[in-house]
Scaffold this active site. Structure first.
Site, PDB file in Angstrom:
ATOM      1  N   GLY A  82       0.711  -1.119   0.040  1.00  0.00           N
ATOM      2  CA  GLY A  82      -0.087  -0.050   0.084  1.00  0.00           C
ATOM      3  C   GLY A  82       0.835   1.459   0.084  1.00  0.00           C
ATOM      4  N   PRO A 119       4.332  -5.485  -0.802  1.00  0.00           N
ATOM      5  CG  PRO A 119       6.492  -4.958  -0.845  1.00  0.00           C
ATOM      6  CD  PRO A 119       5.855  -5.921  -0.147  1.00  0.00           C
ATOM      7  N   GLY A 120       3.377  -3.963  -3.883  1.00  0.00           N
ATOM      8  CA  GLY A 120       3.481  -4.048  -5.355  1.00  0.00           C
ATOM      9  C   GLY A 120       3.966  -2.724  -5.911  1.00  0.00           C
ATOM     10  NE  ARG A 159      -2.619   3.070 -11.215  1.00  0.00           N
ATOM     11  CZ  ARG A 159      -2.434   4.234 -10.913  1.00  0.00           C
ATOM     12  NH1 ARG A 159      -1.937   5.085 -11.607  1.00  0.00           N
ATOM     13  NH2 ARG A 159      -2.760   4.558  -9.706  1.00  0.00           N
ATOM     14  CE1 TYR A 177      -8.729   2.094  -9.546  1.00  0.00           C
ATOM     15  CE2 TYR A 177      -6.676   2.119 -10.902  1.00  0.00           C
ATOM     16  CZ  TYR A 177      -7.555   1.463 -10.572  1.00  0.00           C
ATOM     17  OH  TYR A 177      -7.499   0.202 -10.197  1.00  0.00           O
ATOM     18  CB  CYS A 187     -14.053   4.087 -30.341  1.00  0.00           C
ATOM     19  SG  CYS A 187     -13.281   3.944 -31.826  1.00  0.00           S
ATOM     20  CD  GLU A 188     -15.303   3.372 -24.049  1.00  0.00           C
ATOM     21  OE1 GLU A 188     -15.935   4.020 -23.449  1.00  0.00           O
ATOM     22  OE2 GLU A 188     -15.941   2.238 -24.224  1.00  0.00           O
ATOM     23  CE1 TYR A 190      -1.920  -3.507  -8.527  1.00  0.00           C
ATOM     24  CE2 TYR A 190      -0.892  -1.590  -7.802  1.00  0.00           C
ATOM     25  CZ  TYR A 190      -1.144  -2.677  -7.628  1.00  0.00           C
ATOM     26  OH  TYR A 190      -1.118  -3.421  -6.456  1.00  0.00           O
TER      27      TYR A 190
HETATM   28  N1  LLP Z   1      -1.922  -6.870  -0.553  1.00  0.00           N
HETATM   29  C1  LLP Z   1      -3.436  -6.835  -1.042  1.00  0.00           C
HETATM   30  C2  LLP Z   1      -4.023  -7.943  -0.148  1.00  0.00           C
HETATM   31  C3  LLP Z   1      -3.585  -6.185  -2.019  1.00  0.00           C
HETATM   32  O1  LLP Z   1      -5.041  -6.093  -2.143  1.00  0.00           O
HETATM   33  C4  LLP Z   1      -2.739  -5.161  -2.816  1.00  0.00           C
HETATM   34  C5  LLP Z   1      -3.497  -4.293  -3.658  1.00  0.00           C
HETATM   35  C6  LLP Z   1      -1.543  -5.201  -2.308  1.00  0.00           C
HETATM   36  C7  LLP Z   1      -0.980  -5.971  -1.325  1.00  0.00           C
HETATM   37  C8  LLP Z   1      -0.357  -4.371  -2.957  1.00  0.00           C
HETATM   38  O2  LLP Z   1      -0.708  -3.030  -2.771  1.00  0.00           O
HETATM   39  P1  LLP Z   1       0.445  -1.760  -3.313  1.00  0.00           P
HETATM   40  O3  LLP Z   1       1.647  -2.125  -2.408  1.00  0.00           O
HETATM   41  O4  LLP Z   1       0.645  -2.169  -4.843  1.00  0.00           O
HETATM   42  O5  LLP Z   1      -0.303  -0.600  -3.112  1.00  0.00           O
HETATM   43  N2  LLP Z   1      -5.119  -1.172  -9.465  1.00  0.00           N
HETATM   44  C9  LLP Z   1      -5.122  -0.199  -8.647  1.00  0.00           C
HETATM   45  C10 LLP Z   1      -4.500  -0.799  -7.533  1.00  0.00           C
HETATM   46  C11 LLP Z   1      -5.175  -1.811  -6.820  1.00  0.00           C
HETATM   47  C12 LLP Z   1      -4.590  -2.394  -5.601  1.00  0.00           C
HETATM   48  C13 LLP Z   1      -5.221  -3.728  -5.238  1.00  0.00           C
HETATM   49  N3  LLP Z   1      -4.770  -4.350  -4.077  1.00  0.00           N
HETATM   50  C14 LLP Z   1      -4.245   0.924  -9.257  1.00  0.00           C
HETATM   51  O6  LLP Z   1      -3.825   1.011 -10.523  1.00  0.00           O
HETATM   52  O7  LLP Z   1      -4.009   1.891  -8.411  1.00  0.00           O
END
Ligand code: LLP
Length: 425
Positions: free
Chosen positions: A243, A280-281, A324, A328, A356-357, A385
């Site tokens: 997050g 972390p992602g 994105r 968002y 086409c949007e 993402y």
């Molecule tokens: N763990 C869980 C259970 C999650 O649901 C998520 C993200 C993460 C870890 C990783 O979160 P991060 O560190 O990446 O913030 N598509 C959206 C983001 C959706 C996130 C969903 N869950 C975007 O493009 O902003």
């Protein structure tokens, strides 16, 4: 810090000029920097090094952010595991060489088949999100005659103060088990012979730009763990999710860094000894990738009523490639590949894709140089993402992904062909 910058007048990924890459690969394509991915993994590890851990923390990269197995393999070499939300993601993580023992299975709607697959693989932990899911997992584990290691994902009812569509820790969110009901469900889990209670998990949202919501959620988790341990509930693993946000705007440089995040966790946990897990992602992959596109056309429309001239830059990447902004309203910085263009006069324009949007817009009323057909642009911060959320809407082909490492480039996903597209039906 990332490794995308101007060198000798051309925007580079590490030591690879993106104009050269564009002639080799053709636009649009995603380009990742191996050095940036490695750097982010190391910075995150250093950030949390001060935690009172019983065994070294597990950092499980959120595969949904970037599921390309070549990226996962690189991160595995840095010591990262995987946080997955589907059987498909488990398979990609395994294909990248990530051992099942470094895989955490999250997600609010795991199906029986997916559970069976994960049990057979021997994943490290299921993060369970409801009592019903627990019952189903127990049945499946019993069927296979194995123990299912679980954590309950609790919902601490904390607002993450982020975009409405990516907040997950409030009561009105579908995620997790209300922390007030969690002790009951722990007791239930503990009574099940094929369930092994081992932890707790929490994830309150994504792209958090403040530490305070994390601190409140984690302090709640800590208090709850102490309460549960006092009742002899064996909660050893503390999975604090992902997050942490990244700077999408150049002026966002003052966002919390992993060091500050680590210090906040130490404070919130107050020496709580545990086996810590992180997911972390975006922080790892977001600024390690860009989307490279070409200008197809430009055009203008004058609104006499408001006396505003709308200038459109139509590029060959669309909302299907990077969803994105449309989904968002997310801001992604766009820079020209030529530094000469970068220094040219900027005028307000809209950068749009060919889909086409009406929502296929990357930037609105944004100052940019006036470019021409075939000029190259880079859409920054697209490593997380981006490709993972892309689609083939408008029968557009899935675009390539390229990994640059120093002067070397590898196509880690080739462009789909029309034959492959037709064979899908
Ligand atoms: N763990 C869980 C259970 C999650 O649901 C998520 C993200 C993460 C870890 C990783 O979160 P991060 O560190 O990446 O913030 N598509 C959206 C983001 C959706 C996130 C969903 N869950 C975007 O493009 O902003």
């Amino acid at each position: 810090m990332d490794h995308f910058q101007y060198k000798h007048g051309i925007y580079h990924a590490e030591d690879m000029p993106l104009d050269t890459l564009a002639t080799l690969v053709e636009t649009p394509f995603y380009c990742y920097s191996a050095a940036t991915l490695r750097h982010h993994a190391q910075v995150f590890m250093r950030g949390i090094a001060g935690l009172n851990h019983r065994v070294p923390p597990k950092i499980c990269f959120a595969v949904k952010a970037n599921p390309n197995p070549h990226v996962l393999r690189l991160l595995k070499e840095q010591g990262l595991g995987a946080d997955v939300v589907s059987e498909g993601e488990i398979r990609l993580a395994l294909a990248a060489g990530i051992p099942a023992q470094d895989i955490v299975f999250s997600g609010v709607g795991k199906k029986r088949q997916e559970m069976r697959f994960a049990l057979q693989c021997g994943v490290f932990q299921f993060n369970v999100e409801s009592a019903q899911e627990l019952h189903v997992l127990h049945e499946e584990a019993q069927g296979l005659g194995v123990l299912a290691p679980i954590a309950l994902r609790v919902n601490p009812n904390v607002d993450a103060v982020t975009h409405e569509k990516i907040t997950t820790g409030r009561k009105d969110s579908k995620f997790g088990i209300d922390i007030e009901q969690a002790s009951e469900i722990y007791a239930l889990a503990h009574s099940m012979p094929y369930i092994k209670v081992q932890g707790i998990s929490v994830h309150i949202g994504s792209q958090l730009t403040q530490l305070e919501p994390f601190a409140r959620a984690f302090a709640r988790v800590r208090d709850f763990v102490l309460e549960m341990r006092a009742q002899a509930m064996p909660i050893d693993v503390v999975d604090l999710g992902g997050g942490l946000g990244i700077p999408y705007h150049p002026e966002h440089a003052a966002l919390p860094e992993p060091d500050g995040y680590g210090a906040m966790i130490c404070e919130a946990m107050q020496g709580l000894e545990a086996h810590y897990v992180f997911e972390p992602g975006r922080l790892i992959a977001g600024n390690a990738g860009v989307l490279v596109a070409s200008v197809i056309y430009t055009k203008e429309a004058h609104d006499a009523q408001t006396d505003v001239t709308h200038r459109f830059m139509i590029i060959d990447a669309g909302m299907n490639d990077l969803m994105r902004p449309a989904m968002y309203g997310a801001h992604h910085e766009i820079v020209p590949v030529s530094e000469a263009h970068h220094h040219a006069t900027h005028v307000s324009q809209h950068v749009v894709g060919p889909v086409c949007e009406s929502s296929d817009v990357f930037l609105r009323h944004h100052p940019l140089p006036l470019l021409h057909e075939d000029d190259l642009v880079v859409i920054r911060s697209a490593g997380a993402y981006g490709a993972s959320m892309s689609s083939t809407y408008n029968a557009r082909l899935q675009i390539p992904e390229v990994l640059v490492d120093g002067t070397r480039m590898t196509i880690i996903r080739p462009r789909e062909t029309y034959e492959e597209m037709l064979a899908r039906y």
